[in-house]
Design a protein around this motif. Structure first.
Motif, PDB file in Angstrom:
ATOM      1  N   MET A  81       0.789  -1.214   0.000  1.00 17.95           N
ATOM      2  CA  MET A  81       0.000   0.000   0.000  1.00 17.95           C
ATOM      3  C   MET A  81       0.835   1.285   0.000  1.00 17.95           C
ATOM      4  N   THR A  82       2.131   1.222   0.347  1.00 17.40           N
ATOM      5  CA  THR A  82       2.941   2.445   0.447  1.00 17.40           C
ATOM      6  C   THR A  82       4.286   2.232  -0.244  1.00 17.40           C
ATOM      7  N   ASP A  83       5.076   3.307  -0.331  1.00 16.24           N
ATOM      8  CA  ASP A  83       6.408   3.194  -0.918  1.00 16.24           C
ATOM      9  C   ASP A  83       7.498   3.133   0.148  1.00 16.24           C
ATOM     10  N   PHE A  84       7.134   3.134   1.443  1.00 13.57           N
ATOM     11  CA  PHE A  84       8.166   2.954   2.467  1.00 13.57           C
ATOM     12  C   PHE A  84       8.121   1.516   2.975  1.00 13.57           C
ATOM     13  N   ARG A  85       9.223   1.098   3.588  1.00 11.82           N
ATOM     14  CA  ARG A  85       9.353  -0.268   4.114  1.00 11.82           C
ATOM     15  C   ARG A  85       9.882  -0.199   5.541  1.00 11.82           C
ATOM     16  N   PHE A  86       9.513  -1.193   6.321  1.00 14.54           N
ATOM     17  CA  PHE A  86      10.139  -1.325   7.643  1.00 14.54           C
ATOM     18  C   PHE A  86      10.321  -2.807   7.960  1.00 14.54           C
ATOM     19  N   HIS A  87      11.245  -3.087   8.859  1.00  7.23           N
ATOM     20  CA  HIS A  87      11.651  -4.471   9.142  1.00  7.23           C
ATOM     21  C   HIS A  87      12.083  -4.588  10.600  1.00  7.23           C
ATOM     22  N   ILE A  88      11.580  -5.581  11.282  1.00  9.24           N
ATOM     23  CA  ILE A  88      11.979  -5.847  12.677  1.00  9.24           C
ATOM     24  C   ILE A  88      13.071  -6.915  12.672  1.00  9.24           C
ATOM     25  N   THR A  89      14.073  -6.738  13.487  1.00  9.99           N
ATOM     26  CA  THR A  89      15.203  -7.681  13.499  1.00  9.99           C
ATOM     27  C   THR A  89      15.846  -7.720  14.867  1.00  9.99           C
ATOM     28  N   SER A  90      16.770  -8.700  15.033  1.00 14.95           N
ATOM     29  CA  SER A  90      17.424  -8.886  16.338  1.00 14.95           C
ATOM     30  C   SER A  90      18.656  -9.749  16.150  1.00 14.95           C
ATOM     31  N   ASP A  91      19.555  -9.721  17.170  1.00 12.65           N
ATOM     32  CA  ASP A  91      20.710 -10.626  17.189  1.00 12.65           C
ATOM     33  C   ASP A  91      20.277 -12.043  17.569  1.00 12.65           C
ATOM     34  N   MET A  92      19.246 -12.132  18.424  1.00  8.89           N
ATOM     35  CA  MET A  92      18.766 -13.431  18.899  1.00  8.89           C
ATOM     36  C   MET A  92      17.415 -13.689  18.226  1.00  8.89           C
ATOM     37  N   LEU A 156      18.698  -4.881  25.477  1.00  9.84           N
ATOM     38  CA  LEU A 156      18.488  -4.622  24.055  1.00  9.84           C
ATOM     39  C   LEU A 156      17.872  -5.864  23.417  1.00  9.84           C
ATOM     40  N   ARG A 157      16.643  -5.715  22.852  1.00 11.57           N
ATOM     41  CA  ARG A 157      15.965  -6.842  22.209  1.00 11.57           C
ATOM     42  C   ARG A 157      16.301  -6.908  20.720  1.00 11.57           C
ATOM     43  N   GLY A 158      16.441  -5.768  20.102  1.00  9.21           N
ATOM     44  CA  GLY A 158      16.706  -5.719  18.669  1.00  9.21           C
ATOM     45  C   GLY A 158      16.401  -4.322  18.154  1.00  9.21           C
ATOM     46  N   GLY A 159      15.732  -4.214  17.036  1.00  9.66           N
ATOM     47  CA  GLY A 159      15.404  -2.898  16.500  1.00  9.66           C
ATOM     48  C   GLY A 159      14.468  -3.009  15.306  1.00  9.66           C
ATOM     49  N   ILE A 160      13.972  -1.850  14.893  1.00 15.98           N
ATOM     50  CA  ILE A 160      13.104  -1.768  13.717  1.00 15.98           C
ATOM     51  C   ILE A 160      13.750  -0.779  12.754  1.00 15.98           C
ATOM     52  N   SER A 161      13.951  -1.208  11.518  1.00 12.90           N
ATOM     53  CA  SER A 161      14.514  -0.319  10.493  1.00 12.90           C
ATOM     54  C   SER A 161      13.392   0.158   9.575  1.00 12.90           C
ATOM     55  N   VAL A 162      13.506   1.422   9.155  1.00 10.76           N
ATOM     56  CA  VAL A 162      12.528   2.046   8.253  1.00 10.76           C
ATOM     57  C   VAL A 162      13.278   2.516   7.003  1.00 10.76           C
ATOM     58  N   THR A 163      12.737   2.206   5.812  1.00  9.30           N
ATOM     59  CA  THR A 163      13.377   2.592   4.548  1.00  9.30           C
ATOM     60  C   THR A 163      12.451   3.497   3.763  1.00  9.30           C
ATOM     61  N   LEU A 164      12.927   4.720   3.435  1.00 10.45           N
ATOM     62  CA  LEU A 164      12.125   5.692   2.688  1.00 10.45           C
ATOM     63  C   LEU A 164      12.811   6.000   1.354  1.00 10.45           C
ATOM     64  N   PRO A 165      12.082   5.985   0.248  1.00  8.79           N
ATOM     65  CA  PRO A 165      12.685   6.383  -1.044  1.00  8.79           C
ATOM     66  C   PRO A 165      12.906   7.895  -1.078  1.00  8.79           C
ATOM     67  N   LEU A 166      14.009   8.334  -1.676  1.00 13.32           N
ATOM     68  CA  LEU A 166      14.343   9.766  -1.735  1.00 13.32           C
ATOM     69  C   LEU A 166      14.099  10.369  -3.114  1.00 13.32           C
TER      70      LEU A 166
END
Length: 520
Positions: A81-92, A156-166
């Motif tokens: 539905m959108t042009d941005f992306r996000f992803h949840i990730t972790s070391d464990m 620290l559990r992990g993180g969420i990355s967000v990707t936006l087109p420029l």
């Protein structure tokens, strides 16, 4: 007339340069503002995801998917539905699909160093994207799902990355840039033409004479004088130039001497920094090797302790005496082995990182050997081993008492442990023009010939004894490094099932010292 007066008129032209700089400043500011907008947008999306996850976590009774699954589902909707992306990730990881990419790995490394966010601009298929990532920390709502992984609140559990087109931002920038370029180019032509004329007429023809003089000075020729009568700052500059020339002539030798001194100090500092860097690399490599080896060597005794302790817990008071004694004996022997292992690891670490200060003092060798034999008297008696000490009463060695006692203890205890019942141990002293030597000969299990060159490796144990006798495999490694510290060496000869001879050589020229570092 001063040069300042001559340039009053040109200030008007210089204002154009200021305007051009101002335009450029606004262009850069606009770009920074647009990038900040991308950052704010990405951060806002992240915070919305955090709010959503927290709401899901705190309403688990009404909402079926857990926060991680809800985040994953939202990510899939975003792709459609959108042009941005996000992803949840972790070391464990729990879900392999959440494995971090290269950007996320770099971000997680920053978060482990207390960074609160991380961002980059990346290029994918010739298109630019703004990537933003912030950390996720364990809170009370997370513990229900992640407590079994060993997390605590605040971890620290992990993180969420967000990707936006420029692409939209870049299109806006390119459009504005065209206008800036046209204005800048026209302004540049006018300003350059005016400035060249003014500078050439008022400054450059005088500077040219100063330049020619400076070029001759650069070759070491300070004979050319410069005298300009312009009645302005150029004349003052030429006068200062002449003063400098005279000063250089007077102080040239002094400057060369100081430069040589500074260069020597700089070289010395660089050499010292290189040595320290090499030392740090060696220490780091050693620590890595030790941790890798230690993790392997701890497994067997810990497994035994856990297995037998579980057996005792399971059997309880109804445990048979024979089983209980066997379990307690195994636990005790494994615990002693672990204690020995840790003590030897600490000793080896100090030796290999050069943290042991060698203090060489004269020592009565025969007395030290007898003291150690007395400590092993029970083991010697139990195996009915015959001992013979061929050391003169007046034999003296210049050694580091603390570390050398470790050498003797290891070699004598090995001769006892690996010996056969009713065997023998002979300790013989000898010396030649360069070294004093002490040989330990036993009638024990010996060492296979093809393994002699490996016995001083960390954690290495000969194949013919490793399953019959307990040990850490660090003793001879420590002995070798202590002998290196004494500038001596270890010599080994053996025949399997017929015994072995370990001979240590100490240099005669090793002088005793009152210095704690043994270097006087």
């Amino acid at each position: 007339m001063k040069l300042t007066g001559k340039l009053v008129f040109s200030i008007t032209v210089v204002l154009i340069i200021i305007v051009l700089g101002t335009v450029n400043f606004f262009w850069v500011s606009q770009k920074d503002l647009l990038m900040q907008q991308a950052h704010t947008q990405a951060k806002t999306l992240f915070e919305m995801l955090i709010v959503t996850r927290q709401w899901v976590a705190e309403n688990r009774d009404e909402i079926k998917p857990v926060p991680a699954v809800a985040t994953k589902m939202l990510s899939e909707y975003a792709r459609v539905m959108t042009d941005f992306r996000f992803h949840i990730t972790s070391d464990m990881l729990i879900n392999p699909e959440n494995a971090p990419d290269d950007f996320e790995k770099r971000a997680l490394a920053k978060f482990r160093n207390n960074a609160r966010e991380y961002h980059e601009i990346i290029t994918v298929k010739k298109e630019h994207y703004y990537k933003y990532m912030a950390p996720l920390y364990v809170n009370n709502a997370c513990m229900e799902c992640h407590e079994y992984q060993g997390y605590e609140i605040g971890d620290l559990r992990g993180g969420i990355s967000v990707t936006l087109p420029l692409k939209d931002i870049e299109a806006t920038l390119h459009k504005n840039n065209r206008n800036y370029y046209v204005i800048g180019f026209l302004s540049f032509l006018g300003i350059v033409a005016t400035v060249i004329f003014l500078v050439k007429a008022l400054v450059l023809r005088h500077i040219d004479r100063l330049t020619k003089a400076a070029q001759s000075y650069k070759t070491g020729d300070f004979s050319q004088e410069v005298e300009l009568k312009t009645g302005d700052e150029i004349q003052e500059l030429s006068e200062a130039f002449e003063i400098m020339r005279q000063s250089i002539l007077e102080n040239e030798d002094h400057l060369k001497s100081e430069l040589k001194k500074v260069s020597t100090q700089y070289t010395s500092v660089l050499t010292e920094l290189k040595e320290r860097n090499d030392e740090l690399k060696t220490i780091n490599t050693f620590k890595t090797d030790i941790l890798d080896s230690l993790s392997h060597e701890l497994r067997t005794p810990l497994t035994k302790i856990i297995a037998y302790s579980n057996l005792l817990i399971e059997k309880g008071l109804n445990c048979e005496t024979e089983v209980k004694d066997k379990a307690l004996d195994a636990v005790n022997r494994s615990a002693k082995l672990l204690n020995t292992l840790f003590n030897e690891i600490i000793t080896l670490s100090r030796l290999e990182s050069n943290q042991h200060p060698y203090h060489f003092i004269p020592v009565e060798l025969k007395m030290m050997v007898k003291d150690i034999m007395h400590l092993l008297e029970k083991e010697i008696s139990d195996k009915k081993i015959t001992t013979k000490i061929n050391i003169p009463d007046d034999a003296m060695l210049c050694i580091d008492g603390e570390s050398f006692r470790h050498v003797l203890t290891n070699l004598i205890s090995n001769a006892v442990k690996f010996n056969k019942p009713e065997g023998s141990i002979t300790i013989t002293y000898s010396e030649n023009e360069t070294h004093k030597a002490l040989a330990f000969t036993d009638t024990g299990a010996g060492i296979p010939a093809n393994e002699l060159n490996r016995i001083t490796e960390r954690f290495y144990r000969a194949s013919n004894v490793k399953y019959s006798f307990s040990g850490t495999g660090l003793g001879l490694s420590i002995v070798k490094r202590i002998m290196d510290g004494h500038k001596g060496f270890l010599e080994v000869s053996s025949e399997e099932d017929k015994g072995a001879t370990f001979k240590i050589h100490i240099p005669r020229q090793l002088k005793c010292s009152s210095s704690l570092h043994g270097d006087e």
